[in-house]
Design a protein around this motif. Structure first.
Motif, short mmCIF file in Angstrom:
data_model
loop_
_atom_site.label_atom_id
_atom_site.label_comp_id
_atom_site.label_asym_id
_atom_site.label_seq_id
_atom_site.Cartn_x
_atom_site.Cartn_y
_atom_site.Cartn_z
N HIS A 68 16.97 35.01 -9.13
CA HIS A 68 18.00 33.98 -9.12
C HIS A 68 19.34 34.54 -9.60
CE1 HIS A 68 19.79 30.10 -10.87
NE2 HIS A 68 19.67 29.86 -9.57
N ARG A 69 20.30 34.57 -8.72
CA ARG A 69 21.62 35.17 -9.00
C ARG A 69 21.44 36.62 -9.43
NH1 ARG A 69 24.00 29.96 -12.49
NH2 ARG A 69 22.86 28.40 -11.30
N GLU A 95 18.69 36.53 -4.68
CA GLU A 95 19.65 35.51 -4.30
C GLU A 95 21.07 36.07 -4.42
OE1 GLU A 95 20.70 32.19 -6.71
OE2 GLU A 95 20.71 30.80 -5.03
N HIS A 111 28.65 31.22 -8.32
CA HIS A 111 27.84 30.01 -8.26
C HIS A 111 28.65 28.77 -7.92
CE1 HIS A 111 25.67 26.48 -9.94
NE2 HIS A 111 24.70 27.02 -9.24
N GLU A 205 23.44 31.33 -0.35
CA GLU A 205 23.57 29.87 -0.33
C GLU A 205 25.01 29.46 -0.04
OE1 GLU A 205 22.39 27.93 -4.01
OE2 GLU A 205 23.41 26.07 -3.42
N LYS A 207 27.85 27.11 -0.77
CA LYS A 207 28.17 26.23 -1.89
C LYS A 207 29.30 25.25 -1.51
CE LYS A 207 25.58 27.22 -5.44
NZ LYS A 207 24.68 26.19 -5.97
N GLN A 242 20.33 29.06 2.53
CA GLN A 242 20.00 27.83 1.81
C GLN A 242 21.26 27.02 1.54
OE1 GLN A 242 19.01 28.50 -2.33
NE2 GLN A 242 19.90 30.56 -2.35
N PHE A 379 12.40 30.58 -7.63
CA PHE A 379 13.61 31.27 -8.11
C PHE A 379 13.45 31.49 -9.61
CE2 PHE A 379 15.13 29.27 -4.26
CZ PHE A 379 16.12 30.10 -3.78
#
Ligand code: G3P
Ligand code: CA
Length: 396
Positions: A68-69, A95, A111, A205, A207, A242, A379
């Motif tokens: 995750h990140r 990610e 993020h 992803e 955002k 995503q 994640f």
């Protein structure tokens, strides 16, 4: 990690551990084809050979450990330091990254557009006048926003740790890495794939896609253009896309053939594109059998909060699992819930050890409980911990 799993991760040989490969087409108790991507599972069930989207998902181990990140439990998030460490620790997928645009239309990995919490922008006097207040998806946010900076300006900033109270050691790396662009990530993915002799997977992803589209900075076309440029827009491409906004995934569905995942926040929340479009449905509506069937028409998976899989009570303790895993699998969707973190405050109450905000709790106990629900991956900010927990699970 057991040898069969190692083969699954490193060589993608097709050798099946007990629960090791998405492509194993394991038959569950109810006769459903488990462990396949949504479309692939449906195809396998009806004998269709061709699947337009998401075929490559079948080569991933299950449960899939997604950094995750990056490995944000150990390094400032969304930096090449974090992404690199996630790979070094063995994450199956990284990610990289959450994508937001710059003023001049580049995609960068943050993020959220506000960068005061994850960069040293506040120390840059030349950008003091960029500090402003905006309404982002209905919420007033004050700070500095990527869409007000050119890429060249953003590249003068350096990343810092977002949650130093929980991760004081990570502040050692404050100032070390710049903000990556998505194109740099795509090149890094190829370099790392060559260097490591195994396919590196990423999981970007989109955002706040509706917010940015209204600013003339649509994300999906930019994502698709870069994926095409780098030959990563196909059904077998090692890039899962995503978004929390279903319309963003639907748009991507029209532009590229990559595997697609709809993220789901709390049951009472409404995706922001629904709010803007006057669609009254909430996440609770999306996770009904009918809602999931609709998602399965354009995506291969869902990324729910862990609380949608096992709700917590008022004390923060886990209660009884919902039917979400079974319901999603029934319509061919895989589940990649978010987010596992080792520190006490992020764990269900009964898995905490002591009260220190930077101390680790009984995260293995938590993983065991979540994996037992049948989720296809998770994640995690701590991919090494996730991999050990996975090893316990697949060998149990
Ligand atoms: O993308 C899965 C998970 O990352 C969603 O949560 O807020 O960390 O992007 P968030
Ligand atoms: Ca994310």
């Amino acid at each position: 990690m057991g040898s069969q799993d190692s083969q699954a991760v490193d060589g993608q040989t097709g050798v099946t551990g007990r629960r090791a490969l998405l492509g194993a087409a394991v038959l569950g108790a109810g006769g459903a084809v488990l462990g396949l991507s949504g479309a692939a599972r449906a195809a396998a069930a009806d004998g269709t050979a061709e699947v337009r989207h998401g075929g490559g998902l079948r080569s991933l181990p299950v449960p899939t450990i997604i950094g995750h990140r990056g490995a944000s439990g150990y390094r400032p998030e969304h930096t090449f330091g974090s992404y690199q460490l996630a790979l070094d620790l063995g994450a199956h997928v990284v990610e990289a990254g959450d994508l937001v645009p710059t003023k001049d239309g580049h995609l960068v990995c943050r993020h959220e557009p506000e960068i005061g919490g994850t960069t040293d922008v506040a120390d840059h006097k030349e950008f003091a006048d960029r500090r402003t207040t905006k309404v982002l998806d209905g919420v007033s946010v004050t700070g500095w926003f990527t869409e007000d900076f050119t890429l060249a300006e953003l590249k003068t900033l350096r990343a810092i740790e977002r949650i130093p109270a929980n991760r004081p050691h990570n502040t050692l790396y404050n100032g070390r890495w710049e903000i990556p662009t998505f194109e740099e990530v795509l090149k890094w993915q190829d370099e790392q794939t060559r260097k490591r002799g195994r396919q590196v997977w990423i999981y970007p992803e989109t955002k706040h896609p509706t917010y940015f589209r209204k600013l003339g900075l649509g994300l999906e076309e930019r994502v698709a253009k870069l994926l095409r440029k780098h030959g990563k827009d196909g059904r077998n491409a090692p890039v899962i896309l995503q978004s929390f906004e279903p319309s963003s995934i639907q748009r991507l569905n029209r532009l590229v053939d990559n595997p697609l995942v709809v993220l789901l926040s709390s049951a009472t929340s409404r995706p922001w594109d629904f709010v803007e479009a006057g669609d009254p449905r909430t996440v609770a509506d999306l996770i009904t059998p009918a809602g999931l069937r609709e998602i399965a028409g354009y995506a291969q998976g869902i990324g729910p909060t862990l609380d949608l899989v096992i709700p917590k009570d008022a004390n923060g303790d886990l209660t009884t699992p919902t039917t979400l895993v079974a319901d999603a699998h029934k319509v061919g969707l895989i589940l990649h819930p978010y987010t596992m973190r080792n520190e006490n405050p992020f764990l269900p109450t009964s898995f905490r050890k002591g009260t220190d905000a930077d101390a680790y709790g009984d995260v293995f106990g938590a993983y065991k409980t979540y994996f037992a629900t049948g989720i296809d991956g998770v994640f995690t900010d701590n991919p090494d911990t996730g991999l050990l927990a996975r090893e316990d699970f697949v060998n149990s």
